[in-house]
Design an enzyme around this catalytic site. Structure first.
Site, PDB file in Angstrom:
ATOM      1  N   ASP E  50       0.865  -1.177   0.000  1.00 52.18           N
ATOM      2  CA  ASP E  50       0.000   0.000   0.000  1.00 52.18           C
ATOM      3  C   ASP E  50       0.910   1.238   0.000  1.00 52.18           C
ATOM      4  OD1 ASP E  50      -1.692   2.143   0.658  1.00 52.18           O
ATOM      5  OD2 ASP E  50      -3.011   0.812   1.813  1.00 52.18           O
ATOM      6  N   ILE E  73      -4.710   6.940  -7.473  1.00 53.00           N
ATOM      7  CA  ILE E  73      -6.043   6.945  -8.081  1.00 53.00           C
ATOM      8  C   ILE E  73      -5.920   7.682  -9.394  1.00 53.00           C
ATOM      9  CG2 ILE E  73      -8.404   7.755  -7.859  1.00 53.00           C
ATOM     10  CD1 ILE E  73      -7.974   7.597  -4.796  1.00 53.00           C
ATOM     11  N   HIS E 112      -3.801  17.472 -15.880  1.00 48.91           N
ATOM     12  CA  HIS E 112      -4.783  18.070 -14.971  1.00 48.91           C
ATOM     13  C   HIS E 112      -4.145  18.958 -13.905  1.00 48.91           C
ATOM     14  CE1 HIS E 112      -7.842  16.079 -17.183  1.00 48.91           C
ATOM     15  NE2 HIS E 112      -7.242  14.917 -17.032  1.00 48.91           N
ATOM     16  N   TYR E 135      -7.740  15.644  -8.191  1.00 44.76           N
ATOM     17  CA  TYR E 135      -6.760  14.800  -8.870  1.00 44.76           C
ATOM     18  C   TYR E 135      -5.600  15.655  -9.405  1.00 44.76           C
ATOM     19  CZ  TYR E 135      -4.912  11.761 -12.577  1.00 44.76           C
ATOM     20  OH  TYR E 135      -4.092  11.041 -13.389  1.00 44.76           O
ATOM     21  N   LYS E 139      -1.452  16.253  -8.364  1.00 45.74           N
ATOM     22  CA  LYS E 139      -0.326  16.252  -9.309  1.00 45.74           C
ATOM     23  C   LYS E 139       0.545  17.492  -9.085  1.00 45.74           C
ATOM     24  CE  LYS E 139      -1.595  12.492 -11.523  1.00 45.74           C
ATOM     25  NZ  LYS E 139      -0.915  11.216 -11.196  1.00 45.74           N
ATOM     26  N   CYS E 165      -3.990   8.935 -22.572  1.00 44.38           N
ATOM     27  CA  CYS E 165      -3.341   7.690 -22.959  1.00 44.38           C
ATOM     28  C   CYS E 165      -4.400   6.593 -23.005  1.00 44.38           C
ATOM     29  CB  CYS E 165      -2.209   7.361 -21.994  1.00 44.38           C
ATOM     30  SG  CYS E 165      -1.084   6.129 -22.656  1.00 44.38           S
ATOM     31  N   ARG E 172     -11.585  15.923 -28.384  1.00 37.68           N
ATOM     32  CA  ARG E 172     -10.462  16.433 -27.613  1.00 37.68           C
ATOM     33  C   ARG E 172      -9.212  15.592 -27.810  1.00 37.68           C
ATOM     34  NH1 ARG E 172      -8.881  15.003 -22.232  1.00 37.68           N
ATOM     35  NH2 ARG E 172      -7.375  16.526 -21.430  1.00 37.68           N
TER      36      ARG E 172
END
Lengths: 278, 278, 278, 278, 278, 278
Positions: E50, E73, E112, E135, E139, E165, E172
């Site tokens: 984990d 995630i 993002h 999210y 990053k 990907c 888009r």
């Protein structure tokens, strides 16, 4: 073009340029400090001269349209040597060109004029000077001299910041290689472009890992064909892990970023940028 | 600070600095090429020396913490003179500083390193070199030298790009004036700042019509107090309309933008930036 | 404004803000993790709460127009502490604000979000994040969070990048000082500006030697009045020469640029940016 | 200066300029479309003319050194009106100036040439055109016209991007106010500067909350003295909370950012930038 | 390279990388939170772990040269989930790397992190963070963390800002597609580059309509071969006209620009960037 | 797309576009000022109209999705002609588009909007307007108009700054050529891109010596295939040495940089950019 002059004709890079340059003019006058450069090409003549002799330079560039100026010490060297060959020599070339009505100087500048910039910054042509050696400092000087002669006297210049024009045998050169063919292509475009004013351009091949950005020199039309990536696998296989705190690995000047001022960088580079010519 | 060295101490600007500098150190060593600079201030001594003599410079800067380097030809001059005093002289100062462990060089650079830029562009400190004379070219050289000595040898430099440090008697100087008090303030800040690395700064007063932007030198704390606007009305009243196609009126280098290379700009300027010292 | 919330009200900087903030609203709700903050000002009430408790934060900001968010660990600290108080705490403040319809968060960000930039670069507000510590990393996080809540949810934020809000007792603070009066002025402008969207602003006084450029925050109207230059002579007299190879002297983050991650920078700084509050 | 021409002399801003301009020349010729502008100042004469009449404009600017061009519709208006007064009118002024050898046009451009930029971006003079109305579009046109006449015909121009030259009675104007005194100061500097080429400058007072950055117009010497902050407390007290999703509050063009094209923005602005003059 | 670690090995993108990575090292240790990832490749071993367990991460990266970090995630999710897997998880990876002397982290960052920028701006790598989701915010955090660990601890990172990907099935993606082959190529270059320091790079194929500019990552040598234009005709034929006021169509983050914070963007995207792995 | 309108259909460039455009829509309505354009293509109809007639333009664009606007004087011309056809004509097209709910205008802008920039600067799309003629000034106007209609009314535009779309027969065109195929490709991408907002793009082929940088228009996907280098040798052989003090050779606008305002540049150019259509 009727007459073209090549300085540093006995040097490593100058030697490569002699034959291609004969095809761009009626008369190529090659010059260097050595007594003899061997067999001449069709249309080529040779004049022995010292760049530090302004009168001699004037005589050589008389009636020439352009000068391709590669004559200089091609490595880090003691200050007095750099001063004489690379600084005074550069002055003499531009001043002789001015006095004799030469239109343009195509100059072998170098990455070492900006060698202390970081490789990871992918700088453009507008990055400030940041020399790594006396050798690089003299390149800065000649670029500023070229700017001055354009602004004040209308002499055009192309400052080709040549990277690693030699066999690509170390990790750095995979990003910085300039093949001989691309060097010739670059010199040709610097000569055949109609108007160049004061132009700077990075001299490296179309390497996947090119460390600089040439987009501000679009008008010159330099479109290199070669790519050092072909050597990458072999070179990397032989390369031990590089120390990423070492400026020689972080800066685009490579080993020159750490070489002691005034000492030759040749051993460190593992490659000669150009041997001494003047 | 125990010991401070001032080069060009007999020059016009150097003369102004002697007394203020004595108050910033225990011992001020003034040097110039002349035999004698007259009565000395408390804490000042004088050593006659030629900037082109590296050994002499080494002896003078021994045990000094900083060098305030104003020694050079202070006007456009023939190349050979600029080469000797302003290029070789600069090399000798930084090299002597390095050999003797001097911490910092405070350097009288000049607007003429970038004099061909347009007045209406209000350039910042990141504008590229664009010299207007051999004089300016030598300033470019010394700035790049300073950059090199910082990157490679850890010698700090402040390159003060001095504008018109003289009576504001012509239209250009209303924008470019540097008062003597502000010059002293600038030199003081260049000395007392804790860490400067390689710093460039515009040297002009707080003129309403300042032609450049100093915002990238904030850390140095140069806050000029004087303002040439006080002279504007009188000066403009005596000024005939200026030709707005003349580069001397369009460029920040002023008359140097049009002076013939190698010829003195003094007559054209109507003001001496600094008289010859070395 | 009817209701205003101040987090970190027991902290060093929060304490200074309580009284001025009561004058900007009908009701000031001060909150911190401690049981009691002593005598309250007119119009002030106190609620003990933990920033890591979202429900508690929601209850406190209910019906408030703005939140002035100073609650966080005010120094470098172990990751788990920074995570809890400065990252999760920040999320809770913006999320509570969103849920309760609060209009704006005025946030105590810090120079340490960009502390690894060089002092000699005089960066503007558009310089990229470059944190020097976990503490600075959490400030980066909160600024990006503020950007997100403005873009996606219309919650306004002012990110005040506070420098050295304490007695100016060391050389660095001559450039980085933020006086208490100027802090209050900055918070007032951050509150009374009509529309701020997502605004960043440097929080330092009008120091001669200010190391950053606030020109991109013009609309906020922050015009500091104080100037650390008043302390310069005394401070410099007590300061030994600084090592100019030490990142602590080269970077705007000061000692945080070299402090070990997770260790308090207090001793090194010689000054507390803010004591722990949550 | 012997002769100076002021267009739009009957307009709100033009009226303020008449008296100060008489002090800058021997002869001020005021012109507008109305029959009469009342009592004339010493040295002033009045000529009724329509900006759309090129021959009339030529006659008026004959022998003038400069034209101060304020004549135009001073508000958003239907396209045909803007076309006639603000576009064709501008062409006629510059063309007449060229034909008659006038040296410079000092032009009342406007923030509305770039009104769609965000207030929180604090743009500089190099931001691209981004008009908010037909009115602003015509200002863009005239600026580009001025650029063309400088590049091709050597006619100088100062494009003063005037913000809110009126009583500061709303929240926006605290950042955008231009006091009458500062307007006069700006016009004076636009006239007395020796060489201006093609210059743009923001026309707003020294407001704490100035929404733009004038640092690229340093050479012009515009140093406004007034500051709308003196009105802030009163104005804010009367201002309801502003909708921060409304472009009128987010953009530097203010209400013009949302006014319907071709419709007057006066009601929305709560202030007249200038009443119609031509 | 002796040992390489891949996190998120059970994820959609991680799965694609397993086989290619085995060819770049003697020993690939794949890890994820699931019990089993099926048949292993030659040289690959699997360890269930984990990311939120720092001790476990330390054990896994022991003796590794690099970590390829894809575990997180892979979609918008509730804050608590993002906090645990994507923020704390990232910290654990870099901290474990530091404690165990790992040289480099190759990180799956994302568009993002800057998703709220406009598609029509063609931003470069120097555009500021502007996350579109929790999210994306995570990053941003990890990129700043990578910057910190390079500046303070000498751990290198490549932050690959991966776009779409997956199959290019919507309008888009014609601009934002990253083919699997180009992903593998990008990871390979991120691994085999000799020195990367802190490098950011856009991860998208050589699409005609690429919405960002990779010119500042030249040194990495990422030269994608695929081009989504091959799908354009089919995709556009099936695409109804797009609403050009919808931020999902205007911003480079696509549907994430409008998805409610904390809610999955999968349905809106019509494509999964990566399934949940940790 | 159901209906598409092409203005200037009888012009030189418009003629080339008719057939390709029929393949991008069900119904192409071609329009120009001439009575007849000869044989129509499948799906094409022709309507004679004058661009200066707004009502006529409204009728033509009714129910159209996009307008491809090439109708204008295609050369330098007297001001009154440019005003009518190129300025009022442009207004009418955008206004008609707005009134009739047209989504997008694809516009034939021109290098001459920025023609006074230096060739050696390789400018990007963010360079300021700098027109070289009335013709170029009208292009500036239309670009600003397009910006306004996007910001205020949501009408999209692509401003294609077309260079030399004609036989490459002179030295300048080796850098500035736009082949007919690449023109068609550019128009197609301007039409089929899903969302374009307000987009500017340079319209020139993939010439080795391209004088501008298109990297800010990445999203449009313009990838020209042709390269004027194929003509270089022949063209240069016929070209006498160019005067490098002549703005016609220094500026990207070429001969337009020196043509007298209001006079046709055709003779000087040796090539017609487009014949008069309206």
């Amino acid at each position: 073009m009727k007459k073209l002059v090549l300085t540093g004709a006995a040097g490593r890079l100058g030697s490569y340029l002699r034959e291609p340059l004969t095809r761009m003019c009626d008369e190529l006058v090659s010059t260097d400090i050595v007594a003899d450069i061997g067999k001449l090409y069709d249309g080529e003549s040779y004049v022995q001269a010292d760049l530090t002799d302004l009168a001699a330079m004037e005589a050589i560039v008389k009636d020439a349209t352009m000068v391709v100026h590669f004559g200089a010490i091609g490595d880090e060297a003691p200050w007095d040597d750099i001063l004489r060959s690379n600084i005074i020599g550069a002055y003499n070339v531009w001043e002789a060109a001015y006095r004799q009505g030469v239109k343009r100087v195509v100059y072998a500048s170098s990455v070492h004029a900006v060698g202390m910039h970081l490789k990871t910054d992918t700088i453009g042509l507008d990055a400030p000077h940041r020399p790594d050696t006396y050798y690089g400092l003299a390149k800065c000087f000649a670029e500023d001299l070229a700017s001055l002669y354009w602004d004040k006297r209308g002499i055009e210049s192309v400052c080709m910041r040549i990277f690693s024009c030699a066999q690509a045998t170390n990790a750095r050169s995979i990003g910085t290689w300039l093949s001989y063919d691309d060097l010739i292509h670059l010199v040709e475009r610097s000569i055949d472009s109609a108007v160049v004013g004061f132009t700077k351009v990075w001299g490296l091949s179309n390497n996947d890992r090119a460390v600089v950005d040439n987009s501000k020199a679009g008008h010159l039309g330099f479109r290199p064909k070669d790519n050092a990536e072909q050597f990458a696998k072999d070179v990397f296989a032989k390369t031990p892990p590089l120390d990423n705190k070492d400026l020689a690995n972080l800066c685009i000047g490579g080993p020159f970023a750490t070489v002691e001022l005034g000492n030759s960088g040749v051993a460190a580079l593992g490659v000669v940028n150009d041997k001494k010519t003047t």
